[in-house]
Design a protein around this motif. Sequence first.
Motif, PDB file in Angstrom:
ATOM      1  N   GLY A  94       0.795  -1.220   0.000  1.00  0.00           N
ATOM      2  CA  GLY A  94       0.000   0.000   0.000  1.00  0.00           C
ATOM      3  C   GLY A  94       0.829   1.272   0.000  1.00  0.00           C
ATOM      4  O   GLY A  94       2.061   1.250  -0.021  1.00  0.00           O
ATOM      5  N   PRO A  95       0.144   2.399   0.042  1.00  0.00           N
ATOM      6  CA  PRO A  95       0.828   3.693   0.019  1.00  0.00           C
ATOM      7  C   PRO A  95       1.435   4.048   1.365  1.00  0.00           C
ATOM      8  O   PRO A  95       1.013   3.557   2.409  1.00  0.00           O
ATOM      9  CB  PRO A  95      -0.293   4.671  -0.350  1.00  0.00           C
ATOM     10  N   SER A  96       2.388   4.940   1.327  1.00  0.00           N
ATOM     11  CA  SER A  96       3.081   5.347   2.539  1.00  0.00           C
ATOM     12  C   SER A  96       2.273   6.372   3.332  1.00  0.00           C
ATOM     13  O   SER A  96       1.263   6.905   2.864  1.00  0.00           O
ATOM     14  CB  SER A  96       4.432   5.957   2.175  1.00  0.00           C
ATOM     15  N   VAL A  97       2.755   6.661   4.506  1.00  0.00           N
ATOM     16  CA  VAL A  97       2.202   7.736   5.331  1.00  0.00           C
ATOM     17  C   VAL A  97       2.160   9.044   4.542  1.00  0.00           C
ATOM     18  O   VAL A  97       1.203   9.820   4.633  1.00  0.00           O
ATOM     19  CB  VAL A  97       3.055   7.905   6.605  1.00  0.00           C
ATOM     20  N   PHE A  98       3.196   9.284   3.740  1.00  0.00           N
ATOM     21  CA  PHE A  98       3.308  10.574   3.066  1.00  0.00           C
ATOM     22  C   PHE A  98       2.237  10.784   2.001  1.00  0.00           C
ATOM     23  O   PHE A  98       1.895  11.926   1.689  1.00  0.00           O
ATOM     24  CB  PHE A  98       4.711  10.722   2.470  1.00  0.00           C
ATOM     25  N   VAL A  99       1.721   9.695   1.442  1.00  0.00           N
ATOM     26  CA  VAL A  99       0.607   9.841   0.496  1.00  0.00           C
ATOM     27  C   VAL A  99      -0.589  10.462   1.204  1.00  0.00           C
ATOM     28  O   VAL A  99      -1.265  11.343   0.670  1.00  0.00           O
ATOM     29  CB  VAL A  99       0.228   8.478  -0.116  1.00  0.00           C
ATOM     30  N   HIS A 100      -0.846  10.043   2.435  1.00  0.00           N
ATOM     31  CA  HIS A 100      -1.965  10.585   3.206  1.00  0.00           C
ATOM     32  C   HIS A 100      -1.712  12.023   3.667  1.00  0.00           C
ATOM     33  O   HIS A 100      -2.656  12.769   3.933  1.00  0.00           O
ATOM     34  CB  HIS A 100      -2.233   9.694   4.420  1.00  0.00           C
ATOM     35  N   LEU A 101      -0.442  12.396   3.751  1.00  0.00           N
ATOM     36  CA  LEU A 101      -0.101  13.744   4.210  1.00  0.00           C
ATOM     37  C   LEU A 101      -0.102  14.777   3.088  1.00  0.00           C
ATOM     38  O   LEU A 101       0.032  15.974   3.359  1.00  0.00           O
ATOM     39  CB  LEU A 101       1.286  13.738   4.861  1.00  0.00           C
ATOM     40  N   LEU A 102      -0.240  14.354   1.836  1.00  0.00           N
ATOM     41  CA  LEU A 102      -0.107  15.276   0.704  1.00  0.00           C
ATOM     42  C   LEU A 102      -0.963  16.535   0.828  1.00  0.00           C
ATOM     43  O   LEU A 102      -0.473  17.644   0.576  1.00  0.00           O
ATOM     44  CB  LEU A 102      -0.418  14.542  -0.602  1.00  0.00           C
ATOM     45  N   PRO A 103      -2.256  16.434   1.219  1.00  0.00           N
ATOM     46  CA  PRO A 103      -3.058  17.665   1.320  1.00  0.00           C
ATOM     47  C   PRO A 103      -2.538  18.640   2.367  1.00  0.00           C
ATOM     48  O   PRO A 103      -2.817  19.840   2.291  1.00  0.00           O
ATOM     49  CB  PRO A 103      -4.459  17.151   1.698  1.00  0.00           C
ATOM     50  N   PHE A 104      -1.783  18.133   3.339  1.00  0.00           N
ATOM     51  CA  PHE A 104      -1.261  18.978   4.412  1.00  0.00           C
ATOM     52  C   PHE A 104       0.155  19.473   4.110  1.00  0.00           C
ATOM     53  O   PHE A 104       0.779  20.120   4.952  1.00  0.00           O
ATOM     54  CB  PHE A 104      -1.294  18.209   5.730  1.00  0.00           C
ATOM     55  N   MET A 105       0.633  19.137   2.903  1.00  0.00           N
ATOM     56  CA  MET A 105       1.955  19.567   2.457  1.00  0.00           C
ATOM     57  C   MET A 105       1.845  20.377   1.167  1.00  0.00           C
ATOM     58  O   MET A 105       2.784  20.412   0.373  1.00  0.00           O
ATOM     59  CB  MET A 105       2.866  18.343   2.254  1.00  0.00           C
ATOM     60  N   GLU A 106       0.676  20.981   0.968  1.00  0.00           N
ATOM     61  CA  GLU A 106       0.405  21.775  -0.223  1.00  0.00           C
ATOM     62  C   GLU A 106       0.554  20.944  -1.492  1.00  0.00           C
ATOM     63  O   GLU A 106       1.050  21.421  -2.524  1.00  0.00           O
ATOM     64  CB  GLU A 106       1.319  23.005  -0.281  1.00  0.00           C
ATOM     65  N   GLN A 107       0.130  19.686  -1.417  1.00  0.00           N
ATOM     66  CA  GLN A 107       0.193  18.774  -2.555  1.00  0.00           C
ATOM     67  C   GLN A 107      -1.170  18.128  -2.808  1.00  0.00           C
ATOM     68  O   GLN A 107      -1.251  16.964  -3.190  1.00  0.00           O
ATOM     69  CB  GLN A 107       1.245  17.684  -2.298  1.00  0.00           C
ATOM     70  N   THR A 108      -2.239  18.881  -2.595  1.00  0.00           N
ATOM     71  CA  THR A 108      -3.586  18.340  -2.781  1.00  0.00           C
ATOM     72  C   THR A 108      -3.821  17.797  -4.187  1.00  0.00           C
ATOM     73  O   THR A 108      -4.395  16.707  -4.341  1.00  0.00           O
ATOM     74  CB  THR A 108      -4.636  19.403  -2.436  1.00  0.00           C
ATOM     75  N   PRO A 109      -3.409  18.487  -5.257  1.00  0.00           N
ATOM     76  CA  PRO A 109      -3.631  17.919  -6.600  1.00  0.00           C
ATOM     77  C   PRO A 109      -2.983  16.553  -6.785  1.00  0.00           C
ATOM     78  O   PRO A 109      -3.533  15.692  -7.479  1.00  0.00           O
ATOM     79  CB  PRO A 109      -2.999  18.964  -7.529  1.00  0.00           C
ATOM     80  N   LEU A 110      -1.830  16.360  -6.151  1.00  0.00           N
ATOM     81  CA  LEU A 110      -1.148  15.071  -6.278  1.00  0.00           C
ATOM     82  C   LEU A 110      -1.949  13.972  -5.591  1.00  0.00           C
ATOM     83  O   LEU A 110      -2.075  12.860  -6.121  1.00  0.00           O
ATOM     84  CB  LEU A 110       0.256  15.177  -5.680  1.00  0.00           C
ATOM     85  N   GLN A 111      -2.504  14.261  -4.412  1.00  0.00           N
ATOM     86  CA  GLN A 111      -3.319  13.238  -3.764  1.00  0.00           C
ATOM     87  C   GLN A 111      -4.617  12.996  -4.529  1.00  0.00           C
ATOM     88  O   GLN A 111      -5.098  11.872  -4.602  1.00  0.00           O
ATOM     89  CB  GLN A 111      -3.648  13.600  -2.317  1.00  0.00           C
ATOM     90  N   ASN A 112      -5.185  14.048  -5.105  1.00  0.00           N
ATOM     91  CA  ASN A 112      -6.400  13.870  -5.904  1.00  0.00           C
ATOM     92  C   ASN A 112      -6.158  12.942  -7.088  1.00  0.00           C
ATOM     93  O   ASN A 112      -7.082  12.285  -7.571  1.00  0.00           O
ATOM     94  CB  ASN A 112      -6.913  15.222  -6.402  1.00  0.00           C
ATOM     95  N   ALA A 113      -4.910  12.900  -7.560  1.00  0.00           N
ATOM     96  CA  ALA A 113      -4.570  12.032  -8.690  1.00  0.00           C
ATOM     97  C   ALA A 113      -4.305  10.589  -8.259  1.00  0.00           C
ATOM     98  O   ALA A 113      -4.180   9.705  -9.106  1.00  0.00           O
ATOM     99  CB  ALA A 113      -3.343  12.585  -9.417  1.00  0.00           C
ATOM    100  N   PHE A 114      -4.243  10.355  -6.941  1.00  0.00           N
ATOM    101  CA  PHE A 114      -3.951   9.008  -6.445  1.00  0.00           C
ATOM    102  C   PHE A 114      -5.237   8.190  -6.370  1.00  0.00           C
ATOM    103  O   PHE A 114      -6.241   8.639  -5.818  1.00  0.00           O
ATOM    104  CB  PHE A 114      -3.305   9.084  -5.061  1.00  0.00           C
ATOM    105  N   ASN A 115      -5.195   6.986  -6.916  1.00  0.00           N
ATOM    106  CA  ASN A 115      -6.357   6.099  -6.952  1.00  0.00           C
ATOM    107  C   ASN A 115      -6.315   5.160  -5.745  1.00  0.00           C
ATOM    108  O   ASN A 115      -5.629   4.143  -5.758  1.00  0.00           O
ATOM    109  CB  ASN A 115      -6.365   5.304  -8.254  1.00  0.00           C
ATOM    110  N   PHE A 116      -7.053   5.501  -4.695  1.00  0.00           N
ATOM    111  CA  PHE A 116      -7.042   4.685  -3.484  1.00  0.00           C
ATOM    112  C   PHE A 116      -7.826   3.385  -3.646  1.00  0.00           C
ATOM    113  O   PHE A 116      -7.708   2.490  -2.820  1.00  0.00           O
ATOM    114  CB  PHE A 116      -7.588   5.484  -2.301  1.00  0.00           C
ATOM    115  N   SER A 117      -8.641   3.268  -4.675  1.00  0.00           N
ATOM    116  CA  SER A 117      -9.348   2.005  -4.900  1.00  0.00           C
ATOM    117  C   SER A 117      -8.422   0.955  -5.496  1.00  0.00           C
ATOM    118  O   SER A 117      -8.764  -0.220  -5.561  1.00  0.00           O
ATOM    119  CB  SER A 117     -10.550   2.218  -5.831  1.00  0.00           C
ATOM    120  N   ALA A 118      -7.252   1.376  -5.919  1.00  0.00           N
ATOM    121  CA  ALA A 118      -6.230   0.445  -6.414  1.00  0.00           C
ATOM    122  C   ALA A 118      -4.921   0.791  -5.747  1.00  0.00           C
ATOM    123  O   ALA A 118      -3.926   1.045  -6.397  1.00  0.00           O
ATOM    124  CB  ALA A 118      -6.113   0.547  -7.921  1.00  0.00           C
ATOM    125  N   SER A 119      -4.949   0.829  -4.438  1.00  0.00           N
ATOM    126  CA  SER A 119      -3.864   1.470  -3.705  1.00  0.00           C
ATOM    127  C   SER A 119      -2.647   0.597  -3.467  1.00  0.00           C
ATOM    128  O   SER A 119      -1.897   0.824  -2.532  1.00  0.00           O
ATOM    129  CB  SER A 119      -4.387   1.992  -2.365  1.00  0.00           C
TER     130      SER A 119
END
Length: 353
Positions: A94-119
């Motif tokens: 699965g994804p790392s802790v940092f994937v979940h932190l993206l919105p709190f690191m000014e990286q919201t578009p990057l997390q929006n591009a992440f497909n958690f249904s195929a994580s």
Amino acid sequence: MRLPSRLSSSKSSCKGFTLIELLVVIAIIAVLIALLLPAVQAAREAARRSQCVNNLKQIGLAMQNYHDVHQTFPLQGTLGVPLDNPAQRSNWWGPSVFVHLLPFMEQTPLQNAFNFSASCVVGCTTLGRSANTTVVNTAIQTMLCPSDGNTVYPRGTNYAVSCGPQFRFDVSGNLATGVFVTTRAFGISAIPDGTSNTILCSEVIRGDGVAGRDNGAERYRDVPWPVGGPEGSGINQVMPEGLPNLQAYLTACAPRVQARTSEINDAHNSWAFARMHLGTAFNTIQPPNARQRDCIWYPAHAGLITARSRHSGGVNTLFGDGSVRFIKDTINQPTWWALGTREGGEVISSDQL
């Protein structure tokens, strides 16, 4: 009759530098450069170390903001169901802790591009991995310490979260000594040792992708834990109870390192992976920058995943209260174990750090 005399006098007064004088000047310049260069290099390293501290502070702030919203810190290695085969589900993929932190690191578009249904981001089938290729291959400067200077894995990470003083990171219950494991999310209320005495994150160094060349990030695979299965199980793989097993493991590891047997050079090559070796988890079994290189049990991604840095004398370390402290290589090993636990009950004084 006087003209030649004046010409002769004029010529004799126009002197150039002799070879000896030029050599003396060059020598003086060389000495000055030799004296100034270390100071310049030290100033540059101080700036790089300051940037590294700032990176960790940003990660710490993101973790605190995440905690404010969710009342826990993120999970390490959480999964959805892979698109092509539900049986491919694994806590290692699965994804790392940092994937979940993206919105709190000014990286919201990057997390929006992440497909958690195929994580599943690594290790699973091609379709599962390809769902998040764009995000996984994106470099994030906040995840890179400028002192490392590695250009082989720009999508890699110089920061990893602590699973505590234990050989494996996919355990649960009372054996989950650190803040970050694959099966349970912990909040501040689950850290009775105190947030100022509990490690969240520390530095690691990335592999250089080149076999047979020392860069400090080499690891040696498929060295099994002495008891409880090759990946260890139960309290036997947790420090300090597992110390006799650790000593046996280091003994088995040493000849592998010397002979460079099964050497791998791709450590921490992605900030998006939760795996211990490839991604964003480390443990506090060995002290920072330990002289003994790391051996691992690769099939289960368990092993000695040691905090390391390019800074002389120690590693920058993020604690649960958001503070960043420089922990020296000479730290007492039991103290390092204690800093890795959430609820070990150890008493740590400031002069032990």
